[in-house]
Enzyme design. Structure first.
Site, PDB file in Angstrom:
ATOM      1  N   ARG A  32     -69.680  27.977  27.165  1.00 41.97           N
ATOM      2  CA  ARG A  32     -68.391  28.586  27.464  1.00 41.97           C
ATOM      3  C   ARG A  32     -67.738  27.934  28.684  1.00 41.97           C
ATOM      4  NH1 ARG A  32     -67.803  35.123  27.252  1.00 41.97           N
ATOM      5  NH2 ARG A  32     -68.812  34.756  25.229  1.00 41.97           N
ATOM      6  N   SER A  65     -71.595  36.988  34.128  1.00 38.31           N
ATOM      7  CA  SER A  65     -71.685  38.405  34.458  1.00 38.31           C
ATOM      8  C   SER A  65     -72.883  38.591  35.381  1.00 38.31           C
ATOM      9  CB  SER A  65     -71.867  39.223  33.171  1.00 38.31           C
ATOM     10  OG  SER A  65     -71.850  40.597  33.464  1.00 38.31           O
ATOM     11  N   ARG A  71     -78.553  36.245  20.843  1.00 39.38           N
ATOM     12  CA  ARG A  71     -77.811  37.493  20.701  1.00 39.38           C
ATOM     13  C   ARG A  71     -77.515  37.745  19.221  1.00 39.38           C
ATOM     14  NH1 ARG A  71     -75.313  38.386  25.905  1.00 39.38           N
ATOM     15  NH2 ARG A  71     -77.041  37.984  27.334  1.00 39.38           N
ATOM     16  N   GLU A  97     -64.195  35.394  30.572  1.00 34.80           N
ATOM     17  CA  GLU A  97     -65.413  35.611  31.356  1.00 34.80           C
ATOM     18  C   GLU A  97     -66.462  34.551  31.036  1.00 34.80           C
ATOM     19  OE1 GLU A  97     -69.452  36.649  31.174  1.00 34.80           O
ATOM     20  OE2 GLU A  97     -68.351  37.804  29.663  1.00 34.80           O
ATOM     21  N   ARG A 116     -65.515  32.238  20.931  1.00 36.57           N
ATOM     22  CA  ARG A 116     -66.340  32.117  22.143  1.00 36.57           C
ATOM     23  C   ARG A 116     -67.735  32.742  22.029  1.00 36.57           C
ATOM     24  NH1 ARG A 116     -63.986  36.162  26.802  1.00 36.57           N
ATOM     25  NH2 ARG A 116     -64.264  38.139  25.712  1.00 36.57           N
ATOM     26  N   HIS A 117     -68.127  33.189  20.842  1.00 38.43           N
ATOM     27  CA  HIS A 117     -69.444  33.806  20.667  1.00 38.43           C
ATOM     28  C   HIS A 117     -70.346  32.962  19.770  1.00 38.43           C
ATOM     29  CE1 HIS A 117     -67.256  37.470  22.013  1.00 38.43           C
ATOM     30  NE2 HIS A 117     -68.433  37.746  22.563  1.00 38.43           N
ATOM     31  N   GLU A 131     -75.422  39.309  17.503  1.00 44.73           N
ATOM     32  CA  GLU A 131     -74.100  39.937  17.411  1.00 44.73           C
ATOM     33  C   GLU A 131     -73.334  39.282  16.274  1.00 44.73           C
ATOM     34  OE1 GLU A 131     -72.360  39.277  21.207  1.00 44.73           O
ATOM     35  OE2 GLU A 131     -73.636  40.721  22.251  1.00 44.73           O
TER      36      GLU A 131
END
Length: 548
Positions: free
Chosen positions: A522, A474, A320, A471, A328-329, A322
């Site tokens: 996670r 998903s 990812r 979360e 948490r990323h 991002e």
């Protein structure tokens, strides 16, 4: 032949009345006689001192005879010169009930401490386990030079130890093996540490409670230092336990799904276009064109369902792009993905996912309690609480709980990280669980391939799973009708030509299906309440870290 000249000093000692003459034949004066007497006494003292020194040297030489020279030392570099089939012991199997047995172990020197020049204490480490070792000089077997060699072995060196198991008088509370210790008979260095260790494993393993004391003098090893020296950091018993637990989550995920007749698949990670139509992808050079690192195996999982695989799963890296520098990323993580055809309702899939997580959590506690306790010793946390049948709330119910707590939210607003955590806290207080499912998310906040809710198209047949208010998975029912899929893709601004093979897979018929993607790191972070995902990533990758 002339007679030998007599020593005048000697003559003084003779108890005769003979007169001592000098070289000219004249009698010695009293003063001269006194001088000779002093010289004699001085010579006697010198001789006595020399004799004593010689005796002491002989004693030292006798004491320093190294009768243990074949019992210790540095082994030559292992080039597989020989195979002796020696049985090496796992120290977790050593206990006080085996006192008197001889064992051979290979381990790290965790710490060592000399007591005088005749004794040295060790803590030996294997994985998450530690045991105390003791060597003591004696008159027959263990020499002082051997003890001196032991004292000089650097921490973190790898050694082979021949020892006898003994039962300590008092419990060894500093080691995981507390009811036994090793009386060392032989010790050999297999691999010696040859440069300065950046931080001690003792400091890196120190319980967080040690730093909470006002007068604490302990050294805290910060996270960046740990990650910059990750190989050393991973040697701590805590990290060893964390990654055994991470491995266990993968094992249990695979174990459960195989039992449920799922097929493990391996999808491409180099793809021609952004897999979910977004911009958060890494572009890479691919011969004369560009390619992208896959954001998820999503499209390929669905294509396998269209290929009649029925139930599939994958454990693989996910990328990812991002620029998120949060707890948490990460830009690369391990995805646990599953997809499944269902007969009537997507809740058939939610039921399987529900059962799967309960299976994972139950067996972590049952089969990996040693590892969980090893983490707790350094990072104390409350046991993860979950229900036999997982709590399920509709998204609208979660919104209402937040409103009742004073949060202003619209029916179709997405949940911020702050609101997710607050909802997790409210759920824990009301339902006594750290794990729950939120169902029927607003359609606008989900990907283009998500099936809308037939009763209210502003919602969708999608769901998230939460641990400790964050979360971790998903998922949703996917659109399996090609015409509707094209319509939804266009609404999201996806160029249909870039996903044409995906669309084509549904043109030849596909069953209704649903699934989800889980972030492995996670899950482990939240189960152990570690507070930062980098602690559960072997070699983390984030916007600021690409090494080691």
């Amino acid at each position: 032949m002339s007679e030998p000249t007599k020593d005048p000093v000697e003559e003084i000692t003779q108890k005769t009345e003979e007169v001592i003459l000098d070289e000219e034949g004249k009698p010695l004066s009293k003063k001269a006689l006194k001088k000779l007497q002093k010289e004699k006494e001085k010579a006697e003292r010198k001789a006595a001192t020399a004799a004593k020194l010689a005796e002491e040297k002989a004693a030292r030489d006798a004491a320093n005879v190294d009768f243990s020279q074949d019992r210790y030392g540095k082994l030559p570099m292992n080039q597989s010169q020989a195979r002796t089939d020696t049985k090496y012991e796992d120290i977790t199997h050593i206990n006080g009930g085996r006192a008197g047995e001889s064992v051979v172990i290979r381990a790290r020197v965790h710490t060592s401490r000399a007591t005088g020049n005749k004794m040295c204490f060790f803590v030996f480490r294997q994985g998450v386990s530690t045991i105390q070792g003791i060597i003591t000089a004696d008159e027959k077997t263990i020499s002082k030079p051997m003890v001196k060699f032991c004292v000089g072995i650097p921490s973190e060196s790898i050694v082979v130890v021949h020892a006898t198991i003994s039962k300590p008088v008092d419990e060894v509370k500093s080691c995981t093996i507390s009811d036994a210790e090793l009386a060392i008979d032989k010790i050999y260095v297999v691999s010696e540490v040859k440069e300065r260790i950046v931080f001690s494993l003792e400091d890196a393993s120190r319980p967080e409670t040690d730093f909470e004391q006002e007068d604490s003098q302990f050294v805290r090893v910060n996270l960046d230092t740990r990650l910059n020296n990750r190989v050393l950091d991973l040697r701590t018993t805590t990290n060893n336990a964390i990654f055994r637990l991470q491995s266990a989550v993968c094992l249990l995920f695979r174990e459960f799904l195989i039992e449920k007749k799922f097929t493990e698949i391996h999808t491409p990670k180099l793809i021609a276009t952004a897999s979910e139509g977004g911009s958060n992808v890494f572009r890479v050079s691919y011969f004369k064109q560009s390619a992208y690192l896959a954001q998820s195996p999503q499209l390929y999982k669905q294509m396998c369902i269209a290929a009649d695989f029925g139930r599939v799963f994958e454990i693989a890296p996910v990328f990812r792009a991002e620029d998120s520098n949060t707890h948490r990323h990460m830009t690369e993580f391990v995805g646990l993905d599953m997809e499944m055809a269902f007969n009537e309702h997507y809740h058939e899939v939610v039921d399987v996912l529900d059962e799967m997580f309960v299976y994972i959590f139950t067996n972590l506690k049952k089969r990996y309690s040693v590892e969980i306790e090893a983490v707790k010793r350094q990072y104390p946390f409350e046991d993860f609480e979950f229900l036999p049948k997982t709590l399920r709330l509709k998204y609208s119910e979660g919104i209402q709980m937040l409103r009742d707590a004073g949060v202003e939210l619209g029916d179709y607003d997405d949940l911020s990280t702050t609101n997710e955590k607050l909802l997790g806290k409210l759920v824990k207080e009301k339902y006594h669980t750290d794990f729950y499912i939120l169902d029927k998310f607003p359609l606008a906040v989900r990907p283009f391939y998500t099936m809308p809710d037939a009763e209210n198209p502003q919602y969708s047949n999608s769901y998230d799973f939460f641990m400790r208010g964050e979360e971790i998975m998903s998922g949703a029912q996917r659109i399996h009708d090609p015409d509707f899929l094209v319509e939804r893709a266009k609404e999201h601004g996806v160029d249909i030509s870039t996903i044409q093979p995906y669309i084509d897979a549904f043109k030849i018929g596909a069953p209704p299906h649903a699934g989800g993607g889980v972030g492995l790191e996670r899950v482990v972070m939240l189960y152990l309440a570690l507070g930062n995902i980098r602690r559960t990533s072997l070699f983390p990758r984030d916007p600021k870290r690409l090494e080691p």
